[in-house]
Design an enzyme around this catalytic site. Structure first.
Site, short mmCIF file in Angstrom:
data_model
loop_
_atom_site.label_atom_id
_atom_site.label_comp_id
_atom_site.label_asym_id
_atom_site.label_seq_id
_atom_site.Cartn_x
_atom_site.Cartn_y
_atom_site.Cartn_z
N GLY A 75 0.81 -1.22 0.00
CA GLY A 75 0.00 0.00 0.00
C GLY A 75 0.84 1.26 0.00
O GLY A 75 0.50 2.24 0.65
N ALA A 83 -4.87 -6.12 -4.50
CA ALA A 83 -5.32 -6.94 -3.38
C ALA A 83 -6.81 -7.30 -3.45
O ALA A 83 -7.33 -7.90 -2.52
CB ALA A 83 -4.99 -6.24 -2.06
N SER A 91 -1.45 -1.49 4.37
CA SER A 91 -1.71 -0.05 4.50
C SER A 91 -2.48 0.41 3.27
O SER A 91 -2.03 1.28 2.54
CB SER A 91 -0.38 0.70 4.64
OG SER A 91 -0.64 2.08 4.82
N LEU A 92 -3.63 -0.22 3.06
CA LEU A 92 -4.38 0.11 1.84
C LEU A 92 -5.87 0.09 2.11
O LEU A 92 -6.35 -0.60 3.00
CB LEU A 92 -4.02 -0.88 0.72
CG LEU A 92 -4.38 -2.35 0.94
CD1 LEU A 92 -5.59 -2.75 0.11
CD2 LEU A 92 -3.18 -3.21 0.59
N TYR A 116 -9.59 3.26 11.11
CA TYR A 116 -10.00 4.64 11.38
C TYR A 116 -11.22 4.60 12.30
O TYR A 116 -12.03 3.66 12.21
CB TYR A 116 -10.33 5.33 10.04
CG TYR A 116 -10.72 6.78 10.17
CD1 TYR A 116 -9.94 7.68 10.90
CD2 TYR A 116 -11.86 7.27 9.52
CE1 TYR A 116 -10.31 9.01 11.01
CE2 TYR A 116 -12.23 8.61 9.63
CZ TYR A 116 -11.45 9.47 10.37
OH TYR A 116 -11.81 10.79 10.49
N TYR A 148 -17.58 9.94 5.67
CA TYR A 148 -16.71 8.77 5.45
C TYR A 148 -17.66 7.65 5.04
O TYR A 148 -18.02 6.79 5.83
CB TYR A 148 -15.96 8.43 6.75
CG TYR A 148 -14.81 7.46 6.55
CD1 TYR A 148 -13.59 7.87 6.01
CD2 TYR A 148 -14.94 6.11 6.93
CE1 TYR A 148 -12.54 6.98 5.86
CE2 TYR A 148 -13.88 5.23 6.77
CZ TYR A 148 -12.69 5.67 6.24
OH TYR A 148 -11.65 4.79 6.09
N LYS A 180 -13.97 -0.72 7.78
CA LYS A 180 -13.02 -0.57 8.89
C LYS A 180 -13.49 -1.37 10.12
O LYS A 180 -12.67 -1.91 10.86
CB LYS A 180 -12.84 0.91 9.24
CG LYS A 180 -12.09 1.70 8.17
CD LYS A 180 -10.73 1.10 7.84
CE LYS A 180 -9.87 1.99 6.98
NZ LYS A 180 -8.65 1.31 6.47
N SER A 204 -2.98 12.26 3.40
CA SER A 204 -2.39 11.37 2.39
C SER A 204 -3.17 11.53 1.08
O SER A 204 -4.21 12.17 1.05
CB SER A 204 -2.52 9.92 2.86
OG SER A 204 -3.90 9.59 2.93
#
Ligand code: NAD
Length: 296
Positions: free
Chosen positions: A13, A78, A124-125, A176, A186, A194, A226
């Site tokens: 990621g 992924a 991390s994706l 998150y 979100y 999540k 990011s």
């Protein structure tokens, strides 16, 4: 401190030097680990070009002045476990057609062929095609896509990399607070994704702990500007909200999340598995927004 010397780490990621993945890779390199990177297949060419052209050199600088090195960059998507899962339109897509071996099972096989067993794995994706839509307006397709890319991808990584991880190895994913509290904007099923990721962290810590002797943990991170977060469109508001309402009134640095990840990924955390650790300047602990006009 070089406590990770001799350890091999795959961070999946990383698409630039702005996100948590890059910061975690750098933290691991700083502590002596060998770094392998997994980059989303459609952006791998631009990422490797930018790396070679020196675009990330400033960010790659370690404390001794040397640059973080990466042994191999693997293109990965992924959402695909096996080559048979890739639909025709993706196979033919201009950003994929010159690539091969980017499904999770194939990447695990290549990593093993190239480097043998690994010790550290970082997920991390995330991706949610309808993230800007409220859950109430999210389509079934968008919801399933968010969960596939952002949660099942973690299950798949552990299914395929578990067998090629050394006993005592450690895995971390990034979550998150929207998993457990309503965070307006979100959307697209990302909050659900999540929640699944955190639940799976617990279940997988048991299953992969017993089967492979590895630890599985999650970090619930505060807001960071990011590339992925900017695409959601409300990251500046979330950073401002945190600055006004968190116990520690400082903007969260990617490096702080990386430090916590390095702890969880090191033997210092050998007794820690199945946890979701907040690294958010304490915002999760608050029950009221201190900047609410109702409090004045
Ligand atoms: P980022 O843009 O640096 O990382 C996300 C990466 O996911 C990108 O490189 C993207 O190319 C990759 N990706 C997307 N779909 C993929 C797929 N199908 N296969 C492989 N890779 C894919 O952004 P980031 O904010 O550092 O995100 C890293 C993690 O941190 C994510 O799980 C994100 O949800 C989480 N997180 C971010 C924040 C924040 O405010 N930025 C807060 C809490 C948690």
């Amino acid at each position: 401190m070089k406590d990770l010397l001799g350890k091999k780490a795959l961070v999946v990621g990383i698409g630039d030097d702005q996100g948590f993945g890059f910061a975690i890779a750098k933290g691991l390199a700083e502590r002596g680990a060998t770094i392998l990177i997994g980059t989303w297949a459609p952006i791998v060419s631009i990422f490797t070009k930018s790396w070679k052209m020196g675009k990330f050199d400033e960010s790659r600088k370690l404390s001794d002045g040397s640059l973080m090195e990466c042994e191999t960059v693997y293109p990965i998507d992924a959402v695909f476990d096996h080559v048979e899962d890739i639909p025709e339109d993706i196979l033919e897509h201009k950003r994929y057609k010159d690539l091969s071996g980017y499904t999770v099972s194939e990447v695990a096989k290549k990593v093993q062929e190239d480097h043998g067993k690994i010790d550290i794995l970082v997920h991390s994706l995330a991706n949610g095609s309808e993230v800007t839509k409220p859950l109430l307006e999210t389509s079934r397709k968008g919801y399933m896509q968010a969960v596939s890319a952002s949660s099942y991808s973690f299950v798949s990584l552990i299914q395929h990399f578990g067998p090629i991880m050394n006993k005592g190895g450690s895995v971390v994913c990034l979550s998150y607070i929207a998993s457990e509290r309503a965070i307006p904007k979100y959307g697209g099923g990302m909050s659900s994704a999540k929640a699944a990721l955190e639940s799976d962290t617990r279940t997988l810590s048991y299953e992969a702990g017993r089967k492979y002797g590895i630890r599985i943990n999650c970090i619930s991170a505060g807001p960071l500007r990011s590339r992925a977060a900017k695409a959601i469109g409300m990251i500046d508001n979330m950073i401002e909200y945190s600055l006004k309402n968190a116990p520690i009134q400082e903007e969260l640095k990617a490096e702080e999340v990386a430090n916590a990840a390095c702890f969880l990924l090191s033997d210092f955390a050998s007794g820690v598995t199945g946890v979701t650790l907040y690294v958010d300047k304490g915002l999760h602990a608050m029950g009221v927004g201190l900047d609410s006009p109702c409090l004045s």
